[in-house]
Design a protein around this motif. Structure first.
Motif, PDB file in Angstrom:
ATOM      1  N   HIS B 139       0.825  -1.207   0.000  1.00 44.20           N
ATOM      2  CA  HIS B 139       0.000   0.000   0.000  1.00 44.20           C
ATOM      3  C   HIS B 139       0.857   1.254   0.000  1.00 44.20           C
ATOM      4  CE1 HIS B 139       0.682  -1.283   4.167  1.00 44.20           C
ATOM      5  NE2 HIS B 139       0.824   0.009   4.418  1.00 44.20           N
ATOM      6  N   ASN B 140       0.259   2.317  -0.471  1.00 40.18           N
ATOM      7  CA  ASN B 140       0.917   3.612  -0.516  1.00 40.18           C
ATOM      8  C   ASN B 140       0.547   4.372   0.756  1.00 40.18           C
ATOM      9  OD1 ASN B 140       1.414   6.410  -1.010  1.00 40.18           O
ATOM     10  ND2 ASN B 140       1.577   5.939  -3.190  1.00 40.18           N
ATOM     11  N   LEU B 143      -1.033   7.990   0.713  1.00 35.89           N
ATOM     12  CA  LEU B 143      -2.444   8.119   0.358  1.00 35.89           C
ATOM     13  C   LEU B 143      -3.333   7.859   1.570  1.00 35.89           C
ATOM     14  CD1 LEU B 143      -2.665   6.526  -3.197  1.00 35.89           C
ATOM     15  CD2 LEU B 143      -2.439   8.921  -2.546  1.00 35.89           C
ATOM     16  N   PHE B 144      -2.916   6.906   2.413  1.00 36.28           N
ATOM     17  CA  PHE B 144      -3.701   6.650   3.621  1.00 36.28           C
ATOM     18  C   PHE B 144      -3.651   7.859   4.559  1.00 36.28           C
ATOM     19  CE2 PHE B 144      -3.683   2.263   2.249  1.00 36.28           C
ATOM     20  CZ  PHE B 144      -4.913   1.821   2.690  1.00 36.28           C
ATOM     21  N   LEU B 165     -11.244   6.820   1.576  1.00 36.21           N
ATOM     22  CA  LEU B 165     -10.304   7.025   0.475  1.00 36.21           C
ATOM     23  C   LEU B 165     -11.025   7.633  -0.718  1.00 36.21           C
ATOM     24  CD1 LEU B 165      -8.253   3.700   0.650  1.00 36.21           C
ATOM     25  CD2 LEU B 165      -7.295   5.988   0.851  1.00 36.21           C
ATOM     26  N   ILE B 170      -9.415   9.236  -3.892  1.00 34.45           N
ATOM     27  CA  ILE B 170      -8.361   8.258  -4.145  1.00 34.45           C
ATOM     28  C   ILE B 170      -8.989   6.917  -4.524  1.00 34.45           C
ATOM     29  CG2 ILE B 170      -6.456   6.962  -3.088  1.00 34.45           C
ATOM     30  CD1 ILE B 170      -6.286   9.422  -1.098  1.00 34.45           C
ATOM     31  N   ALA B 255      -4.413   3.162  -3.679  1.00 34.98           N
ATOM     32  CA  ALA B 255      -3.851   3.055  -2.339  1.00 34.98           C
ATOM     33  C   ALA B 255      -3.324   1.665  -2.031  1.00 34.98           C
ATOM     34  CB  ALA B 255      -4.909   3.464  -1.318  1.00 34.98           C
TER      35      ALA B 255
END
Lengths: 294, 409
Positions: B139-140, B143-144, B165, B170, B255
């Motif tokens: 996961h990125n 972005l979270f 998200l 996102i 994400a």
């Protein structure tokens, strides 16, 4: 020593065909016979011994495996679409390209280019067009059909495969039809014009019947090519999404090499061979019957 | 002129035959995993310094590797080192494979790697690993943070995370659903939650004695998860491949990536070296403790037992797994989860994060190794048919159960 000419000719004939005969037997006849043997065995393609099981593989295919029937139906559907589209389009384009257009020669070359490319490469090019190319085109035009999942939607994927298949092969049939069109004697057409036949009538009453030999060969070629379709599907969809574009050849390949059932795969190949043999002979007989000569 | 040419050719031929005499032995490596081609070449070049008399021919391919390998095996041209998956496939190629149990490298191997290289009876050591591996949800992290939400550990949290998200604009997932193996990688986490004895459960499925519907972890949770991914991922989920996963995570377009692991990090950092990524267990149930990373070796390198230069092959793999250079190669050159025991770790985010997760939460058992890839390909196809709506859940389950018996049973 003097060898008489007849024996010599005979000797030469045999000698010159020998390399081809040897190569063809090595590549086609011997594998064909050995796959005949393997179709009677249960073998995973890896271990050293194959167990002889008689006709049980054929029994599995004919009575216990709806999958093979499904792929045969899919292949027939593909074949029907491919034959109609490639022949109608090729004939139409051929008629256009025998007119005295300025760009006729250039266009003939252009249509032939995809045919000399390898199927696999064509497949990868189109895969790119369908995914990246169409995505970009959608951004530019906002046309909804660029946004469809051409390879990821099971209903559209079939038409994508047909489209690419026809696109690749079209040039070949165009060339055959052009050759046929050019061999129609102009005096017959002139005579028809003098007798008052219009364009459509001339086409259907004179051109089309005289194209008989070309149509026969094109139907035959497109039939066998469509039945054998493999590489384009492998490159474009690999039988997906969700197994919706499995052709007979791809199914045979999967059975033999992915599922490790080499025996069953060979048996499927033999059954498919018989189907192809029967179909092509039928089509050949049917279209030969309808040919006319002057 | 003609004569000069023929003399020249004769000399070349002479020399080439001499040179083959001088090079005492030649090893042929034919393996999959082209992502490690550069690293392998470096390893081979280094070995050339140690044993200049051994020439190693290295060949690699990904597409259709098993088919090409079968062709080689059947034509008698068995590569000295070849590849297969671990676990179930160890038995399939056993008759070509050398038992490495009494080799020095066996001491060096990580126990979890060794376990996956045994035959059907649990004996022997029929392979080595080019890498250990972690499986989890890549996961990125940025972005979270941006959406102000934690990485989910339960399915309910996952649903909340998806809402947040998406509210932040996102895309939650990049599915990779175009690849058949993405499904097997994700599914094994659900298998691990369904039972304590994964191997036993797989065997039951192979004998046709188990039903997916009897395991809510599989019948409910797995399909719920797949539905969520499909509904909240890329535009064309069934065309999404590993490349989409790499690009989407690296550029922050999605994400979470499904079915991936540390092997995509090299691709990601090539696009954006500063990207902030992590590896987490999948949210697979209501129990956050079950969101675990899986660790294990899924690919094996096999030594041919009929190699003409068996001693040289063994020497090479022993050097690879026990010498200082060889041990560090896994960490510094290939940058993988080390299959040999080593205190250090590759400086890849996903490798380190995976190790950290395992230390904190434990690891779930790897289950993909109990089935062949023949089955997994079909499994992937059935799941693709399910997500694209060609078949419903019960039909998908029926087909999976049937194929498990047919292909692996």
């Amino acid at each position: 020593m003097k060898i008489n000419t007849k024996t010599r000719t005979k000797f030469e004939t045999v000698l010159f065909t020998l390399p081809a005969v040897i190569l063809v037997s090595m590549m086609i006849y011997i594998p064909f016979v050995s796959s005949g043997y393997y179709s009677l065995t249960k073998w995973n393609g890896i271990s050293k011994k194959a167990t002889f099981v008689g006709l049980s593989n054929f029994k599995t295919i004919l009575f216990e495996s709806p999958q093979f029937l499904k792929v045969l139906l899919f292949t027939s559907k593909y074949t029907a679409w491919f034959m109609v589209l490639s022949n109608v389009l090729a004939l139409a384009l051929a008629i256009l390209l025998v007119q005295r257009l300025k760009l006729a020669n250039f266009l003939r070359g252009l249509f032939f280019v995809p045919y000399i490319m390898s199927m696999t490469i064509v497949g990868f090019i189109w895969k790119f067009i369908f995914s990246e190319g169409f995505a970009r085109l959608f951004q530019m035009t906002q046309w909804e059909f660029f946004r469809w999942s051409w390879l990821g939607d099971s209903k559209i994927a079939f038409y994508s495969v047909v489209l690419v298949g026809v696109w690749q092969q079209l040039g070949f049939y165009i060339v055959l039809y052009i050759a046929g069109l050019q061999s129609i004697p102009p005096d017959v057409l002139e005579a028809a014009t003098v007798d008052g036949a219009g364009g459509w009538k001339r086409f259907f009453q004179i051109t089309l019947p005289l194209l008989g030999p070309s149509i026969t060969i094109c139907l035959f070629m497109s039939l066998t090519n469509a039945l054998k379709v493999f590489d384009i599907v492998l490159a474009l969809t690999q039988g997906g999404p969700g197994g919706s574009t499995y052709t007979a050849t791809l199914d045979i390949y999967r059975e033999a090499f992915q599922n490790n059932n080499y025996g069953l795969g060979s048996a499927k190949a033999l059954v498919f061979f018989l189907v192809v043999l029967l179909l092509t002979q039928l089509v050949l007989w049917f279209s030969r019957k309808r040919e006319v000569e002057i | 002129m003609k004569r000069a040419l023929s003399v020249f050719l004769a000399i070349i031929l002479l020399f080439s035959s001499i040179s083959t005499v001088v090079a005492a032995s030649e090893l042929n490596i034919f393996i999959s995993m082209p992502e490690y081609a550069d690293a392998m070449r470096e390893l081979i070049a280094e070995y050339k310094k140690v044993r200049p008399d051994v020439t190693i021919n290295y060949e690699t391919t990904q597409t259709d590797y098993p088919t090409l390998l079968k062709v080689k095996l059947n034509s008698g041209d068995v590569p000295d080192i070849f590849a297969s998956t671990t676990g179930k496939e160890i038995e399939v190629y056993k008759e070509y494979s050398y038992d490495l149990s009494d080799q020095p490298l066996s001491e060096a191997l990580d126990p979890s790697v060794k376990e996956s290289m045994v035959d059907a009876d649990g004996n022997g050591l029929y392979g080595i690993a080019i890498k250990g591996n972690y499986f989890g949800m890549v996961h990125n992290k940025d972005l979270f943070d941006q959406a102000g939400v934690e990485v989910p550990k339960t399915l309910d949290e996952l649903e909340e995370a998806i809402v947040k998200l998406e509210a932040a604009g996102i895309t939650p997932f990049t599915s990779g659903f175009g690849e058949w193996w993405v499904f097997k990688h994700a599914f094994q986490h659900f298998m691990a939650s369904a039972t304590d004895d994964v191997a036993g459960l797989v065997e039951k499925f192979e004998r046709g004695e188990a039903k997916l519907a009897d395991y809510p972890e599989l019948y409910e949770n797995w399909f719920r998860f797949v539905d969520l991914v499909y509904a909240h991922s890329d535009d064309k989920p069934l065309e999404a491949t590993i490349n989409n996963a790499i690009v989407n995570i690296a550029l922050g377009r999605a994400a979470m990536a499904v079915g991936q692991g540390p092997w995509i990090e090299a691709g990601i950092v090539e696009i954006d070296p500063d990207v902030n990524i992590g590896l987490a267990g999948y949210p697979i149930s209501d129990d956050p403790a079950q969101a675990q990373v899986i660790s294990g070796a899924d690919l094996a390198l096999r030594i041919s037992n009929r190699s003409k230069n068996l001693d040289d092959v063994l020497d090479f793999v022993n050097w690879w797994h026990t010498s200082e250079y060889g041990k560090d190669w896994f960490i510094d050159v290939a940058k993988v989860v080390s299959p040999v025991i080593n205190d250090r770790m590759a400086d890849f985010e996903l490798v380190q994060d995976g190790a950290k997760q395992i230390e904190e939460n434990g690891a779930a058992p790897i289950s993909i190794i109990h089935s062949t890839d023949s089955f997994h390909m079909t499994f992937g196809e059935i799941m693709q048919a399910y997500v694209s709506g060609q078949i419903d859940r019960d039909e998908a389950c029926a087909r999976i159960e049937q194929k498990w018996v047919e292909i692996d049973g």
